[in-house]
Design an enzyme around this catalytic site. Structure first.
Site, PDB file in Angstrom:
ATOM      1  N   ARG A 255      75.318 106.059 167.822  1.00  0.00           N
ATOM      2  CA  ARG A 255      74.123 105.305 168.175  1.00  0.00           C
ATOM      3  C   ARG A 255      73.026 105.661 167.186  1.00  0.00           C
ATOM      4  NH1 ARG A 255      77.105 102.608 170.353  1.00  0.00           N
ATOM      5  NH2 ARG A 255      77.167 101.826 172.500  1.00  0.00           N
ATOM      6  N   GLU A 284      68.205  97.403 165.682  1.00  0.00           N
ATOM      7  CA  GLU A 284      69.306  96.516 165.309  1.00  0.00           C
ATOM      8  C   GLU A 284      69.000  95.081 165.726  1.00  0.00           C
ATOM      9  OE1 GLU A 284      72.763  98.186 167.165  1.00  0.00           O
ATOM     10  OE2 GLU A 284      72.726  99.995 165.912  1.00  0.00           O
ATOM     11  N   HIS A 304      76.531  97.096 163.362  1.00  0.00           N
ATOM     12  CA  HIS A 304      76.995  97.853 164.520  1.00  0.00           C
ATOM     13  C   HIS A 304      78.015  97.030 165.297  1.00  0.00           C
ATOM     14  CE1 HIS A 304      75.817 100.596 168.157  1.00  0.00           C
ATOM     15  NE2 HIS A 304      77.092 100.660 167.830  1.00  0.00           N
TER      16      HIS A 304
END
Length: 366
Positions: A255, A284, A304
């Site tokens: 993360r 993000e 991600h």
């Protein structure tokens, strides 16, 4: 006597994955899809999220960090039974609030997800150590060898006693354990730091347990595999990065918040460490102006995400477009709406209140 019509239970899919929502529609749910703008950083869409979710008994989707499922969202939905995530992580859900309200949060730690993250980590590690990015750039620009950047020999060698690189794994859960398993045939030295797993796990994966400081000082590659919580937020900051070797690399596929991004950027600019590889960021999608985008071969980046998102072809059944994780999401939702306990509950502490509120109350039966 005329039967009263049964209202279909409403499910808001805030971050759709493929066409998985069609399965819920085919099984008697009213499905509403969220606004794609909710994913855009810097927006203020919480009020719209709440408005669209009004009357929902279930929320579902992948990650949506720009518009998280906050306490305010949860409190505005008195009939909500479940928030079903198609991802491993649930850091975009206010777990404490959900548990207090008796709302179950489920997640989908399917192997195609976490296993793929482990493979991505190994890919990052080899690319960094072998200098793949800079060699690729050199050739494409008309050169051949990049002087002094031929890359490292990774594994151990019997011929001259070279022991190979030292890999440091922070967090020896599913993903960290798989990374260790994938690297064992290379006969390298693997260190791991994780205060929450039993001793046999270190033995099982053939790694040496050490504290975090020792791991940072001795590793050639440090890879992060922790959940994001109050303890792990910015666990890798300037102080920790300065402990690392100047020739070492940092990988974060966990993360974004586990690493202080500004401190990492400063360290890369100063040459405190040799480079980094990331597929997790504090914001993000990564903002266009982020310095990470302009660091050339010092940083390898991917968006991600871990699992293959679609199963294509006519043989893929409706509602299975995002793979096994969507099957878990759909099944957990249907169970919750029937008053049955879902299988993949993350916040088990919410179960007593949830059972008191919803056990045996089937929304598909009038």
């Amino acid at each position: 006597m005329r039967k009263e019509a049964i209202m279909a239970p409403k499910v808001l899919v805030f971050a759709p994955t493929g066409d998985s929502h069609k399965f819920l529609e085919q099984n008697g749910c009213e499905v509403q899809l969220g606004n794609p703008q909710w994913h855009v950083p810097g927006g203020d869409y919480e009020a719209e999220y709440i408005s669209m979710a009004k009357g929902a008994v279930a929320l579902a989707g992948s990650s949506m960090r720009a518009t998280p499922t906050s306490r305010r969202v949860l409190q505005a939905l008195p009939d909500l039974r479940i928030v079903a995530k198609a991802t491993v992580g649930v850091d975009d859900i206010d777990i404490e609030a959900a548990s207090e309200l008796g709302v179950l949060v489920t997640h989908a730690p399917v192997e195609s997800n976490w296993g793929n993250i482990a493979e991505t980590t190994v890919m990052f590690m080899l690319s960094l150590l072998k200098g793949q990015m800079i060699q690729d750039t050199t050739i494409k620009e008309g050169g051949w060898w990049t002087e002094g950047r031929q890359g490292a020999y990774v594994g151990s060698r019997n011929s001259d006693g070279y022991k190979g690189i030292t890999l440091g794994i922070v967090g020896l859960g599913r993903i960290g354990g798989r990374v260790a398993h994938l690297m064992r045939p290379w006969n390298i030295n693997i260190l791991a730091s994780d205060p929450y797993i039993p001793e046999y796990r270190f033995l099982e994966f053939g790694v040496q347990p050490v504290d975090l400081e020792t791991l940072l000082r001795e590793s050639d590659v440090v890879t992060i595999h922790v959940v994001l919580n109050k303890e792990t937020k910015h666990m890798i900051s300037a102080r920790q990065i300065e402990m690392m070797k100047p020739t070492s690399y940092l990988i974060n596929t966990a993360r974004g918040g586990a690493v202080n991004e500004l401190d990492l950027i400063n360290a890369l600019e100063k040459g405190t460490i040799a480079g980094a590889a990331l597929n997790a960021y504090e914001e993000e999608p990564l903002p266009p102006e982020s310095p990470l985008r302009f660091m050339g071969n010092k940083v390898i980046m991917r968006p991600h995400g871990g699992s293959p998102l679609r199963t294509t072809g006519p043989e893929a059944p409706a509602g299975r477009g995002a793979g096994q994780n969507s099957q878990w999401v759909n099944n957990d939702i249907l169970k919750a709406l029937k008053g049955e306990t879902p299988e993949h509950v993350f916040n088990a502490e919410a179960l007593p209140l949830w059972l008191e509120r919803f056990k045996g109350k089937d929304l598909f039966v009038h």
